[in-house]
Design an enzyme around this catalytic site. Sequence first.
Site, PDB file in Angstrom:
ATOM      1  N   THR A 181      -1.612 104.262  84.937  1.00 23.04           N
ATOM      2  CA  THR A 181      -0.612 103.246  85.276  1.00 23.04           C
ATOM      3  C   THR A 181       0.598 103.954  85.853  1.00 23.04           C
ATOM      4  O   THR A 181       0.936 105.068  85.438  1.00 23.04           O
ATOM      5  CB  THR A 181      -0.157 102.427  84.051  1.00 23.04           C
ATOM      6  N   GLU A 324      -3.500  98.428  80.929  1.00 30.04           N
ATOM      7  CA  GLU A 324      -3.864  98.650  79.518  1.00 30.04           C
ATOM      8  C   GLU A 324      -4.716  97.519  78.941  1.00 30.04           C
ATOM      9  O   GLU A 324      -5.276  97.658  77.867  1.00 30.04           O
ATOM     10  CB  GLU A 324      -2.590  98.769  78.654  1.00 30.04           C
ATOM     11  N   LYS A 435      21.188  91.579  80.243  1.00 30.78           N
ATOM     12  CA  LYS A 435      21.843  91.089  79.032  1.00 30.78           C
ATOM     13  C   LYS A 435      23.318  90.890  79.315  1.00 30.78           C
ATOM     14  O   LYS A 435      24.079  91.842  79.440  1.00 30.78           O
ATOM     15  CB  LYS A 435      21.637  92.070  77.878  1.00 30.78           C
TER      16      LYS A 435
END
Length: 542
Positions: A181, A324, A435
Amino acid sequence: MQDRPLALPHVFHRAEQYFGHKPLVTAEVDGERTTTIAEWAERVRRLATVLDTLDVSADGRVGTFGWNTARHLELYMAAPCSGRVLHTLNIRLFPEQLVYIANHAEDEVVFVDRSLLPLLWPLVDRFETVRHYVVIDDGADVPVPDDPRVHDYEALLAAATPFAGDFVVADENTAAAMCYTSGTTGNPKGVVYSHRSAVLHALITLIADGAALSEHDVVMPVVPMFHANAWGLPYGCLLAGSSIVFPGPNMTPQAVARLLERHRVTVTGGVPTIWMGMLPLLADHDLTPLRTILCGGSAVPRALSESYREAIGVPMLHAWGMTETSPIATMSVLRSHHAELAEAERADLRARQGQPVPLVDLRLVDPGTGEIQPWDDVTSGEIQAAGPWIAAEYYRGEGGGAQFTEDGWLRTGDVAAVDRYGSVRLVDRTKDLIKSGGEWIGSVELENEIMAHPKVAEAAVIAIPHEKWVERPLACVVVKPGETLTAEEVIAHLEPRVAKWWLPDAVEFIDEVPKTSVGKFSKKTLREKFGGYQVPGQTPVT
Ligand code: AMP
């Protein structure tokens, strides 16, 4: 019950015995090549003995550096059925990553399409374990190096004796294939698929509430064969007996549309970028036989799916997963309780990532406290996954122990809300969340809203530093060719659609959203580019 291994030799022998007459078509550099499963199977048998001749160890890694072709499918079977491990190298990776990956996997041989030699050959002296390079001549006008390590694929096959009898892999937990990956930071991480996981995952591509591959289908995997085994489509097709069309090296929207039309393809699959590119061509092609467009790898914009539904009657079949997870973990199919809904609501549902497929378990966890979160479609948390085709660790245990929980679940790094029926709605990735003042802003949701603007081709939203709120969103927008758009128009478009405090502090117009090697938006590149971004009129962050 009998204890028989779930192993790829069964898939091979089934295809060979029952579906020998079915066609495999490959678009090559100099035209189309059509073969049958019977011819393919005989070549797989030859290829298995070629691997012996090349002295590849009993469980050696067999690298491939190739496009989607029938010959790549020969490797997909010959390597694992002869006990070796298929290692599909991602042709779009940077040289340093390729060198790292080939050395880390200890590839012994690499099969390379001739058209890709210019990418691979400059690296070969840095590959520490590769002893042979086998060139698959796809008709490209590219010189083949005069080097004792280089062999011709067709010459090796012609000289080989076909393996006789049945392939046997007695232990279903033997490694069959591996992929790395990309990883947003650090070295790529290896994921090793077992025979068992590959067979079970192939079955999932056959389920009725999914892609439903069948013998009646003509399937064209546009998703690369080096990306999580082309989402399991090749093994699924062989199990089902579907005809397969391989797009080869020419992946332009025009070429893909032509192949879909000419071969009356019924099922295809690829990342949203591919289908965005093909959208303007839909009116010029008769795609009547097409019934399913499997789409995932990134969030499928609602507007994209709706455009396809309106143009050809086929919305995207949205799926979510990761390297995965082999990769299929969820699929967004409408259920019986959605039958009465208005089309707009059905489109909302299709834009969700969907319910877990059979045998996959998911849970929603607060990344901070580790507490399990409710499935109320409001509370968000990280999705954790478990199942027989979900990785338990990375190859050699390297690159991300923290990504697996103590009780054996995979931390996906994807943040979602889940409704009471288990339908996942991704709102962001842990590493991509913005955030603001202690509250989360979902950059993916903002992007989808911006991309619904008719003048917008692509958009990516990233976090930029802010003195008061710590982080605020920056929208990076690509305008469709021939259109003009202002930052004010983008904000005005968003105003009725998102909470006021979600509105981006700035809009930057860029030529294109940078992509990762597998065609996804590379937020990392954008974050680097706009790292010190200063919004005009705002207090600089010190
Ligand atoms: P990869 O391992 O390269 O396939 O990347 C997996 C990641 O891609 C996932 O963890 C998600 O962040 C993203 N991804 C894959 N499918 C989807 C989807 N349908 N919607 C949103 N993100 C997705």
